[in-house]
Write a protein that holds these residues in place. Structure first.
Motif, PDB file in Angstrom:
ATOM      1  N   PHE A  42      12.228   0.192  -8.903  1.00 59.04           N
ATOM      2  CA  PHE A  42      12.669  -0.416 -10.162  1.00 59.04           C
ATOM      3  C   PHE A  42      11.485  -0.801 -11.049  1.00 59.04           C
ATOM      4  CE2 PHE A  42      16.849  -1.016  -8.074  1.00 59.04           C
ATOM      5  CZ  PHE A  42      17.627  -0.443  -9.070  1.00 59.04           C
ATOM      6  N   LYS A  43      10.359  -1.147 -10.408  1.00 57.50           N
ATOM      7  CA  LYS A  43       9.143  -1.404 -11.201  1.00 57.50           C
ATOM      8  C   LYS A  43       8.702  -0.128 -11.913  1.00 57.50           C
ATOM      9  CE  LYS A  43       7.213  -4.980  -8.148  1.00 57.50           C
ATOM     10  NZ  LYS A  43       6.104  -5.248  -7.191  1.00 57.50           N
ATOM     11  N   VAL A  44       8.672   0.973 -11.137  1.00 55.88           N
ATOM     12  CA  VAL A  44       8.250   2.258 -11.708  1.00 55.88           C
ATOM     13  C   VAL A  44       9.270   2.756 -12.728  1.00 55.88           C
ATOM     14  CG1 VAL A  44       7.662   4.667 -11.171  1.00 55.88           C
ATOM     15  CG2 VAL A  44       6.927   2.843  -9.635  1.00 55.88           C
ATOM     16  N   LEU A  45      10.547   2.469 -12.481  1.00 59.60           N
ATOM     17  CA  LEU A  45      11.597   2.882 -13.419  1.00 59.60           C
ATOM     18  C   LEU A  45      11.381   2.255 -14.793  1.00 59.60           C
ATOM     19  CD1 LEU A  45      14.285   4.367 -13.934  1.00 59.60           C
ATOM     20  CD2 LEU A  45      15.467   2.300 -13.109  1.00 59.60           C
ATOM     21  N   GLN A  46      10.987   0.980 -14.808  1.00 58.01           N
ATOM     22  CA  GLN A  46      10.703   0.318 -16.080  1.00 58.01           C
ATOM     23  C   GLN A  46       9.514   0.975 -16.774  1.00 58.01           C
ATOM     24  OE1 GLN A  46      12.581  -2.074 -17.726  1.00 58.01           O
ATOM     25  NE2 GLN A  46      11.169  -1.423 -19.343  1.00 58.01           N
ATOM     26  N   GLN A  47       8.478   1.306 -15.969  1.00 62.55           N
ATOM     27  CA  GLN A  47       7.318   2.003 -16.526  1.00 62.55           C
ATOM     28  C   GLN A  47       7.735   3.361 -17.103  1.00 62.55           C
ATOM     29  OE1 GLN A  47       4.338   2.309 -13.449  1.00 62.55           O
ATOM     30  NE2 GLN A  47       4.273   0.101 -13.123  1.00 62.55           N
ATOM     31  N   LEU A  93      -6.426  15.594  -9.739  1.00 62.99           N
ATOM     32  CA  LEU A  93      -5.370  14.883  -9.012  1.00 62.99           C
ATOM     33  C   LEU A  93      -5.957  14.099  -7.848  1.00 62.99           C
ATOM     34  CD1 LEU A  93      -2.435  17.447  -8.815  1.00 62.99           C
ATOM     35  CD2 LEU A  93      -2.456  15.291 -10.049  1.00 62.99           C
ATOM     36  N   LYS A  94      -5.607  12.839  -7.787  1.00 60.32           N
ATOM     37  CA  LYS A  94      -5.919  12.007  -6.625  1.00 60.32           C
ATOM     38  C   LYS A  94      -4.588  11.505  -6.079  1.00 60.32           C
ATOM     39  CE  LYS A  94     -10.470  10.532  -8.221  1.00 60.32           C
ATOM     40  NZ  LYS A  94     -11.344   9.367  -8.546  1.00 60.32           N
ATOM     41  N   SER A  95      -4.638  10.668  -5.081  1.00 57.04           N
ATOM     42  CA  SER A  95      -3.381  10.128  -4.544  1.00 57.04           C
ATOM     43  C   SER A  95      -3.556   8.661  -4.186  1.00 57.04           C
ATOM     44  CB  SER A  95      -2.936  10.919  -3.305  1.00 57.04           C
ATOM     45  OG  SER A  95      -3.909  10.852  -2.293  1.00 57.04           O
ATOM     46  N   LYS A  96      -2.445   7.956  -4.209  1.00 55.87           N
ATOM     47  CA  LYS A  96      -2.437   6.561  -3.766  1.00 55.87           C
ATOM     48  C   LYS A  96      -1.200   6.337  -2.910  1.00 55.87           C
ATOM     49  CE  LYS A  96      -0.384   5.096  -8.165  1.00 55.87           C
ATOM     50  NZ  LYS A  96      -0.565   4.276  -9.372  1.00 55.87           N
ATOM     51  N   ASN A  97      -1.201   5.232  -2.199  1.00 53.08           N
ATOM     52  CA  ASN A  97      -0.144   4.964  -1.239  1.00 53.08           C
ATOM     53  C   ASN A  97       0.695   3.771  -1.686  1.00 53.08           C
ATOM     54  OD1 ASN A  97       1.196   3.962   1.248  1.00 53.08           O
ATOM     55  ND2 ASN A  97       0.021   5.562   2.226  1.00 53.08           N
ATOM     56  N   ILE A  98       2.004   3.974  -1.786  1.00 51.80           N
ATOM     57  CA  ILE A  98       2.934   2.878  -2.087  1.00 51.80           C
ATOM     58  C   ILE A  98       3.898   2.754  -0.920  1.00 51.80           C
ATOM     59  CG2 ILE A  98       4.698   1.992  -3.649  1.00 51.80           C
ATOM     60  CD1 ILE A  98       3.443   3.551  -5.900  1.00 51.80           C
ATOM     61  N   MET A  99       3.693   1.763  -0.073  1.00 51.20           N
ATOM     62  CA  MET A  99       4.557   1.513   1.088  1.00 51.20           C
ATOM     63  C   MET A  99       4.750   2.766   1.947  1.00 51.20           C
ATOM     64  SD  MET A  99       7.441  -1.188  -0.141  1.00 51.20           S
ATOM     65  CE  MET A  99       7.850  -1.465   1.587  1.00 51.20           C
ATOM     66  N   GLY A 100       3.637   3.453   2.192  1.00 51.67           N
ATOM     67  CA  GLY A 100       3.697   4.645   3.038  1.00 51.67           C
ATOM     68  C   GLY A 100       4.048   5.921   2.309  1.00 51.67           C
ATOM     69  N   VAL A 101       4.324   5.828   1.015  1.00 51.58           N
ATOM     70  CA  VAL A 101       4.662   7.015   0.227  1.00 51.58           C
ATOM     71  C   VAL A 101       3.427   7.434  -0.570  1.00 51.58           C
ATOM     72  CG1 VAL A 101       6.207   8.002  -1.502  1.00 51.58           C
ATOM     73  CG2 VAL A 101       7.023   6.192   0.027  1.00 51.58           C
ATOM     74  N   GLU A 145       0.411  10.557 -18.622  1.00 53.08           N
ATOM     75  CA  GLU A 145       0.902   9.293 -18.060  1.00 53.08           C
ATOM     76  C   GLU A 145       2.348   9.435 -17.588  1.00 53.08           C
ATOM     77  OE1 GLU A 145       1.679   4.625 -19.346  1.00 53.08           O
ATOM     78  OE2 GLU A 145       0.866   6.046 -20.806  1.00 53.08           O
ATOM     79  N   ALA A 146       3.175  10.092 -18.407  1.00 55.05           N
ATOM     80  CA  ALA A 146       4.590  10.275 -18.048  1.00 55.05           C
ATOM     81  C   ALA A 146       4.734  11.150 -16.810  1.00 55.05           C
ATOM     82  CB  ALA A 146       5.348  10.895 -19.217  1.00 55.05           C
ATOM     83  N   ALA A 147       3.891  12.180 -16.692  1.00 62.31           N
ATOM     84  CA  ALA A 147       3.957  13.070 -15.525  1.00 62.31           C
ATOM     85  C   ALA A 147       3.654  12.308 -14.245  1.00 62.31           C
ATOM     86  CB  ALA A 147       2.968  14.226 -15.694  1.00 62.31           C
ATOM     87  N   GLU A 148       2.655  11.436 -14.293  1.00 64.29           N
ATOM     88  CA  GLU A 148       2.299  10.639 -13.108  1.00 64.29           C
ATOM     89  C   GLU A 148       3.436   9.698 -12.727  1.00 64.29           C
ATOM     90  OE1 GLU A 148      -0.726   6.987 -12.168  1.00 64.29           O
ATOM     91  OE2 GLU A 148      -1.636   8.777 -13.051  1.00 64.29           O
ATOM     92  N   ILE A 149       3.988   9.009 -13.707  1.00 70.86           N
ATOM     93  CA  ILE A 149       5.043   8.033 -13.438  1.00 70.86           C
ATOM     94  C   ILE A 149       6.326   8.717 -12.959  1.00 70.86           C
ATOM     95  CG2 ILE A 149       6.552   6.320 -14.522  1.00 70.86           C
ATOM     96  CD1 ILE A 149       4.178   5.608 -16.350  1.00 70.86           C
ATOM     97  N   LEU A 156       9.369   8.260  -4.682  1.00 71.98           N
ATOM     98  CA  LEU A 156       9.937   7.007  -4.174  1.00 71.98           C
ATOM     99  C   LEU A 156      11.441   7.156  -3.943  1.00 71.98           C
ATOM    100  CD1 LEU A 156       8.118   4.295  -6.336  1.00 71.98           C
ATOM    101  CD2 LEU A 156       7.905   4.606  -3.871  1.00 71.98           C
ATOM    102  N   LEU A 157      12.118   7.807  -4.875  1.00 74.62           N
ATOM    103  CA  LEU A 157      13.565   8.001  -4.744  1.00 74.62           C
ATOM    104  C   LEU A 157      13.894   8.858  -3.529  1.00 74.62           C
ATOM    105  CD1 LEU A 157      16.288   7.369  -6.023  1.00 74.62           C
ATOM    106  CD2 LEU A 157      16.048   9.432  -7.405  1.00 74.62           C
ATOM    107  N   ASP A 158      13.115   9.920  -3.295  1.00 75.54           N
ATOM    108  CA  ASP A 158      13.321  10.774  -2.121  1.00 75.54           C
ATOM    109  C   ASP A 158      13.126   9.980  -0.829  1.00 75.54           C
ATOM    110  OD1 ASP A 158      13.834  12.941  -3.728  1.00 75.54           O
ATOM    111  OD2 ASP A 158      11.840  13.820  -3.544  1.00 75.54           O
ATOM    112  N   GLU A 159      12.093   9.123  -0.819  1.00 78.17           N
ATOM    113  CA  GLU A 159      11.821   8.312   0.378  1.00 78.17           C
ATOM    114  C   GLU A 159      12.917   7.278   0.592  1.00 78.17           C
ATOM    115  OE1 GLU A 159       9.629   7.336   3.803  1.00 78.17           O
ATOM    116  OE2 GLU A 159       9.429   9.032   2.417  1.00 78.17           O
ATOM    117  N   ILE A 160      13.423   6.694  -0.485  1.00 78.03           N
ATOM    118  CA  ILE A 160      14.529   5.725  -0.376  1.00 78.03           C
ATOM    119  C   ILE A 160      15.755   6.396   0.226  1.00 78.03           C
ATOM    120  CG2 ILE A 160      16.203   4.373  -1.722  1.00 78.03           C
ATOM    121  CD1 ILE A 160      13.842   3.743  -3.657  1.00 78.03           C
TER     122      ILE A 160
END
Length: 208
Positions: A42-47, A93-101, A145-149, A156-160
């Motif tokens: 939901f945080k990313v959805l707002q972004q 392209l780099k990567s970061k981790n959000i709760m294991g994703v 920016e939009a592509a990253e978000i 995140l949705l796939d992981e959920i």
């Protein structure tokens, strides 16, 4: 799990109880992960909503500017100015981790340029070319920016969804089946114990 395939033994009862504990622990962990992922989503959805708004705004402005530039400089003049740019933007392209994703982190270089770095000569072109170039640089930044978000949101949705399926499987299939198996074994062991007591009583009565 078919009850007919279960061995009603004490060792099997211990094993089933252990599996129930592990399943319940896994269920609680996955539930916490699912809830945490939903909050992040939901945080990313707002972004994403903000970035889509900015993207539309910058796209509209860029289209207005190129229409104005073609009116002032002509289509050939605008095309010549565009083709004169030698230093094209580079994407890494780099990567970061959000709760294991793992989600992407997009970095771009040479997107925004100074007037002298755009390649076309300052003489022979009007200020509208500079303003149009700047409008498209803004648009390109918004696209990146939009592509990253958007990609982050999709992952995140796939992981959920995957976590929800595992939670539901544990809650509605695995744990109920294990609980049923445990209760079945306990019932059979109690029956066997009563049968053994009855048998011993009959033997004792005969020998009396």
């Amino acid at each position: 799990m078919a009850l007919r395939d279960i061995k009603p033994t004490r060792s099997e009862l211990i094993n089933i109880k252990r599996r129930i504990k592990l399943s319940e622990r896994g269920y609680n962990i996955l539930k916490m992960k699912r809830d945490g992922l939903i909050l992040e989503f939901f945080k990313v959805l707002q972004q994403a909503k903000d970035s889509r708004g900015a993207l539309l705004e910058r796209y509209t402005h860029a289209m207005e500017m190129i229409a104005l530039a073609e009116t002032v400089e002509g289509a050939i003049g605008v095309k010549a100015a565009a083709l004169s740019t030698a230093d094209i933007p580079a994407i890494s392209l780099k990567s970061k981790n959000i709760m294991g994703v793992v989600v992407p982190e997009i970095e771009a270089s040479s997107v925004r340029k100074g007037v002298l770095d755009r390649g076309y000569g300052m003489l022979g072109t009007s200020a509208v070319i500079d303003e149009t170039a700047e409008a498209f640089e803004d648009l390109l930044e918004a696209i990146i920016e939009a592509a990253e978000i958007e990609t982050t949101m999709k992952r995140l949705l796939d992981e959920i969804e995957g976590t929800k399926r595992r939670v539901n499987a544990l809650e509605f299939k695995v744990i109920p089946e294990l609980t049923e198996a445990r209760d079945f074994i306990k019932m059979r062991l109690d029956e066997m114990e009563r049968e053994e007591l009855f048998r011993l009583k009959k033997i004792k009565a005969r020998s009396a």
